[in-house]
Design an enzyme around this catalytic site. Structure first.
Site, PDB file in Angstrom:
ATOM      1  N   THR A 157      -8.057  -0.207  -6.527  1.00 46.25           N
ATOM      2  CA  THR A 157      -7.659   1.159  -6.157  1.00 46.25           C
ATOM      3  C   THR A 157      -6.454   1.543  -7.016  1.00 46.25           C
ATOM      4  O   THR A 157      -6.610   1.980  -8.137  1.00 46.25           O
ATOM      5  CB  THR A 157      -7.357   1.270  -4.651  1.00 46.25           C
ATOM      6  OG1 THR A 157      -6.456   0.222  -4.264  1.00 46.25           O
ATOM      7  CG2 THR A 157      -8.634   1.162  -3.837  1.00 46.25           C
ATOM      8  N   LYS A 183      -8.176  -7.679  -4.634  1.00 46.62           N
ATOM      9  CA  LYS A 183      -7.553  -6.406  -4.966  1.00 46.62           C
ATOM     10  C   LYS A 183      -6.461  -6.170  -3.939  1.00 46.62           C
ATOM     11  O   LYS A 183      -6.513  -6.656  -2.815  1.00 46.62           O
ATOM     12  CB  LYS A 183      -8.556  -5.247  -4.969  1.00 46.62           C
ATOM     13  CG  LYS A 183      -9.221  -4.916  -3.645  1.00 46.62           C
ATOM     14  CD  LYS A 183      -8.444  -4.116  -2.633  1.00 46.62           C
ATOM     15  CE  LYS A 183      -7.884  -2.836  -3.201  1.00 46.62           C
ATOM     16  NZ  LYS A 183      -7.120  -2.095  -2.104  1.00 46.62           N
ATOM     17  N   THR A 194      -4.421  -5.048   3.994  1.00 48.05           N
ATOM     18  CA  THR A 194      -4.065  -4.364   2.782  1.00 48.05           C
ATOM     19  C   THR A 194      -4.627  -4.964   1.524  1.00 48.05           C
ATOM     20  O   THR A 194      -4.115  -4.721   0.463  1.00 48.05           O
ATOM     21  CB  THR A 194      -2.551  -4.319   2.639  1.00 48.05           C
ATOM     22  OG1 THR A 194      -1.998  -4.270   3.923  1.00 48.05           O
ATOM     23  CG2 THR A 194      -2.141  -3.145   1.832  1.00 48.05           C
ATOM     24  N   GLU A 280       2.549  -1.687  -5.897  1.00 49.10           N
ATOM     25  CA  GLU A 280       2.651  -0.356  -6.486  1.00 49.10           C
ATOM     26  C   GLU A 280       4.061  -0.099  -7.022  1.00 49.10           C
ATOM     27  O   GLU A 280       5.036  -0.173  -6.286  1.00 49.10           O
ATOM     28  CB  GLU A 280       2.277   0.697  -5.449  1.00 49.10           C
ATOM     29  CG  GLU A 280       0.792   0.690  -5.140  1.00 49.10           C
ATOM     30  CD  GLU A 280       0.420   1.575  -3.980  1.00 49.10           C
ATOM     31  OE1 GLU A 280      -0.780   1.859  -3.851  1.00 49.10           O
ATOM     32  OE2 GLU A 280       1.304   1.964  -3.208  1.00 49.10           O
ATOM     33  N   ASN A 402       2.678   6.925  -4.259  1.00 46.10           N
ATOM     34  CA  ASN A 402       2.215   7.198  -2.903  1.00 46.10           C
ATOM     35  C   ASN A 402       2.391   8.651  -2.487  1.00 46.10           C
ATOM     36  O   ASN A 402       1.694   9.136  -1.597  1.00 46.10           O
ATOM     37  CB  ASN A 402       2.913   6.256  -1.925  1.00 46.10           C
ATOM     38  CG  ASN A 402       2.295   4.873  -1.982  1.00 46.10           C
ATOM     39  OD1 ASN A 402       1.227   4.640  -1.433  1.00 46.10           O
ATOM     40  ND2 ASN A 402       2.939   3.954  -2.686  1.00 46.10           N
ATOM     41  N   THR A 407      -4.188  12.896  -4.855  1.00 48.08           N
ATOM     42  CA  THR A 407      -4.448  13.703  -6.038  1.00 48.08           C
ATOM     43  C   THR A 407      -4.577  12.845  -7.280  1.00 48.08           C
ATOM     44  O   THR A 407      -4.900  13.357  -8.327  1.00 48.08           O
ATOM     45  CB  THR A 407      -3.329  14.734  -6.252  1.00 48.08           C
ATOM     46  OG1 THR A 407      -2.071  14.041  -6.330  1.00 48.08           O
ATOM     47  CG2 THR A 407      -3.297  15.723  -5.111  1.00 48.08           C
TER      48      THR A 407
END
Length: 407
Positions: A157, A183, A194, A280, A402, A407
């Protein structure tokens, strides 16, 4: 005693290295221009085990996979999509997950109960079944490494890198392979959560024995990573054992039982670290080791408290040796400690001894904190047990990723 010499990392190995497995990943249109559907297939019904998220909101694919695994404790295929979590999608979402399982079973010529499904991505959006239906029939698994690598790409992702690992072990004097893929990048604070991880092995082992080993090891690996403290609705670890190695069945009485457990632990630990490192916006992997505690559970709790601290994570990102944030986290862990006997090292440099500040070279510390992997060791002098946890720094980029995820 674990025979460490009987375990070797296979640098170019993958989930198709163990006998009997093939895999594929492809792009079907769930994510623009990226692979988003994959499958792992076994030549025979494989013994399996799974550990699931503890989030009370559990996604439809997870419920369907539980149904498959509890039937016989065997699987022959796992179908995974990314870009859509099929979570919080009501009864229609559950029906879609069951249809996804049925489509996979029909395409691969398997019983439905031998097929697991998994989804990861945005929550609350219906799964576009027209795309899934057209996509599943295009899946042609390969036993070559490119099939495994394409699968590892299809399950991502917000990840920046794929996560794969493989080990060879010696059981009954013969080679047995075990490998894994995962992942996970954000919303990481597992119990289990998660992340998705899939493990393949050609070991001969029954479902209940494999489940015992996987559940135990998960507590020391995947459950000890945290990126942002959030627990997902979807995620799980599934292990499949084809049994195609030429050994005696492995159980807790087998002479090489600890060798198998250690190899499984190495796979899970490798993947857990890769997930933490790919958090992230992360720029650094943080490893916290807590030593000299009365129980392993207490050591793990303290380690996870430290690595999950936003203040510790931001200090590491800023390359600031602010050990005060570390000792504050220790005190918040609710584990009974002696506040006067704490030692802390940061990148092997002593910053606290018997709870007293130590003088160190700021120049040397700054240089070491610029490294990609940061190790914090805490010595509490209360017992002989240890525990570890892994995480990453908290950067400006995490907020950007985040804030704009949909989008």
């Amino acid at each position: 005693m674990i025979k460490v010499a009987s375990i070797t990392k296979v640098e170019d190995g993958s989930i198709v290295t163990p006998k009997g497995f093939s895999a594929i990943g492809t792009a079907i249109g769930l994510k623009k221009g990226k692979k988003d559907l994959g499958a792992i297939v076994c030549d025979v019904p494989a013994s399996c085990a799974a550990v699931y998220t503890t989030n009370q909101i559990q996604a439809a694919p997870l419920q369907v996979t539980k149904d498959s695994i509890t039937t016989e404790g065997k699987l022959q295929a796992i179908i995974v999509n990314s870009g859509n979590a099929n979570a919080c999608t009501g009864m229609k979402g559950l029906q879609d997950a069951y249809e996804m399982r049925a489509l996979g079973a029909e395409h691969f010529g398997l019983k439905e109960k031998y097929v697991a499904v998994a989804s990861t991505g945005v929550i609350g959006v219906p799964l576009p079944m027209d795309i899934i239906r057209k996509g599943i029939v295009t899946l042609i698994p390969a036993k070559e490494e490119n099939g495994a690598h394409s699968f590892s790409e299809a399950i991502l992702t917000t990840d920046l890198i794929t996560k794969e690992t493989c080990y060879e072990m010696i059981i009954d004097g013969k080679k047995v392979m075990i490998a894994g893929v995962a992942k996970g990048s954000g919303m990481i604070h597992p119990n289990m959560a998660t992340m998705l991880s899939f493990i393949t092995t050609d070991a001969r082992i029954e479902h209940d024995v494999l489940q015992t080993a996987l559940s135990q090891i998960t507590n020391h690996t995947f459950n000890q990573i945290t990126v942002d403290g959030d627990t997902s609705t979807n995620d799980m670890v599934i292990a499949m054992a084809s049994g195609l190695s030429e050994t005696k069945p492995i159980d807790m009485e087998h002479a090489d039982w600890e060798t198998f457990v250690f190899a499984l632990q190495k796979v899970c630990e490798d993947l857990a670290k890769k997930i933490a490192q790919d958090g992230e916006g992360a720029t650094k992997l943080i490893e916290v080791n807590v030593l000299g505690v009365q129980t392993n559970e207490e050591a793990k709790k303290i380690a996870k408290q430290i690595v999950g601290s936003s203040l510790v994570k931001t200090a590491i990102h800023g390359e600031d040796p602010n050990w005060g944030r570390i000792i504050s986290s220790i005190g918040q862990s609710e584990v009974a400690i002696n506040p006067n006997t704490i030692d802390i090292t940061l990148q092997s440099i002593s910053v606290l001894k018997n709870s007293e500040p130590q003088t160190f070279s700021e120049e040397e510390m700054k240089e070491r904190l610029q490294e990609d992997e940061i190790v914090i060791n805490v010595y509490l002098h209360l017992g002989k047990e240890t525990g570890s946890a892994w995480g990453c720094d908290l950067s400006y980029e995490y907020v950007k990723i985040n804030a704009c995820y949909r989008t």
